[in-house]
Design a protein around this motif. Sequence first.
Motif, short mmCIF file in Angstrom:
data_model
loop_
_atom_site.label_atom_id
_atom_site.label_comp_id
_atom_site.label_asym_id
_atom_site.label_seq_id
_atom_site.Cartn_x
_atom_site.Cartn_y
_atom_site.Cartn_z
N LEU A 175 0.83 -1.20 0.00
CA LEU A 175 0.00 0.00 0.00
C LEU A 175 0.86 1.26 0.00
CD1 LEU A 175 -2.86 -0.97 2.48
CD2 LEU A 175 -3.02 -0.69 0.00
N LEU A 176 2.10 1.15 0.51
CA LEU A 176 3.02 2.28 0.44
C LEU A 176 3.41 2.58 -1.00
CD1 LEU A 176 4.13 3.95 2.88
CD2 LEU A 176 3.11 1.76 3.50
N THR A 177 3.50 1.54 -1.82
CA THR A 177 3.77 1.74 -3.25
C THR A 177 2.61 2.48 -3.90
OG1 THR A 177 5.12 -0.27 -3.37
CG2 THR A 177 4.22 0.56 -5.44
N ALA A 178 1.39 2.07 -3.57
CA ALA A 178 0.21 2.75 -4.11
C ALA A 178 0.18 4.20 -3.63
CB ALA A 178 -1.06 2.03 -3.67
N ALA A 179 0.54 4.43 -2.37
CA ALA A 179 0.54 5.80 -1.83
C ALA A 179 1.56 6.66 -2.55
CB ALA A 179 0.85 5.76 -0.33
N GLY A 180 2.72 6.09 -2.88
CA GLY A 180 3.72 6.85 -3.62
C GLY A 180 3.23 7.22 -5.01
N ASP A 181 2.58 6.27 -5.67
CA ASP A 181 2.02 6.51 -7.00
C ASP A 181 0.97 7.61 -6.96
OD1 ASP A 181 -0.44 5.67 -8.93
OD2 ASP A 181 1.47 5.27 -9.91
N LEU A 182 0.07 7.53 -6.00
CA LEU A 182 -1.01 8.51 -5.90
C LEU A 182 -0.48 9.88 -5.48
CD1 LEU A 182 -3.76 6.28 -4.24
CD2 LEU A 182 -3.46 6.84 -6.66
N SER A 183 0.60 9.90 -4.69
CA SER A 183 1.20 11.18 -4.31
C SER A 183 1.74 11.91 -5.53
CB SER A 183 2.35 10.95 -3.31
OG SER A 183 1.88 10.40 -2.10
N ALA A 184 2.41 11.16 -6.41
CA ALA A 184 2.91 11.76 -7.65
C ALA A 184 1.75 12.24 -8.52
CB ALA A 184 3.77 10.75 -8.41
N ASN A 185 0.68 11.44 -8.59
CA ASN A 185 -0.51 11.86 -9.35
C ASN A 185 -1.08 13.16 -8.82
OD1 ASN A 185 -1.89 8.56 -10.09
ND2 ASN A 185 -0.43 9.80 -11.21
#
Length: 209
Positions: free
Chosen positions: A40-50
């Motif tokens: 979920l940290l990977t998803a959070a990083g992706d969404l942060s960039a978005n």
Amino acid sequence: MTLEIWSIYAATVLALMSTPGPSQLLMLSNSGAHGFRRSLLTAAGDLSANALQMLAAGLGLAVIIAASGTALTLIKWAGVAYLIWLGIRMIGKAKPGDPDLDDVKGNVSLGSLWMQGFLTSAANPKAVVFFAALFPQFISADGPFWPQFLILSVTYIVMDGAFLSAYGVGASWVAARFKGTAKVWIERVGGSFMVVAAILLGFKSISKQ
């Protein structure tokens, strides 16, 4: 913004997300290797960039970013190289009889998992131009800009997060049912997914030059 306009926007985003991309492949890789919760940290990083890309689009920076081709190209290829290195290292570490294989979930820091997701998304700086082109199609000039912009942004992030979570749950479920030699192949497949994600990013860069 009317419910009808929002529904059309949601359907458009759903269609755009129907084909797995680099972020989804990375989520598959990390969830299979490190478990769904840590991924979920990977998803959070992706969404942060978005979120940052959407904000840049909202602030009218699309033209500036589009004009900064050299710097953005360097950022993109650095991200591609980083993901390939991680994938190859993951494949190389997956060896039968490795005592650390069953404890792999604790070998990667949460910060590293977040950074992988962030770099995968941020490695496509032209996403800012994409958001700058997409959002105006659903924003009414008769209403205030920022409330509409916020609705579109939150909708996109929630839908993207749901897709990433679905990929993560599926990969984690499969990985949890394999041990020993099968676990080695899960690791190798996960590393391969990461390399493929990087290659897709590279092809996107080449196709747009």
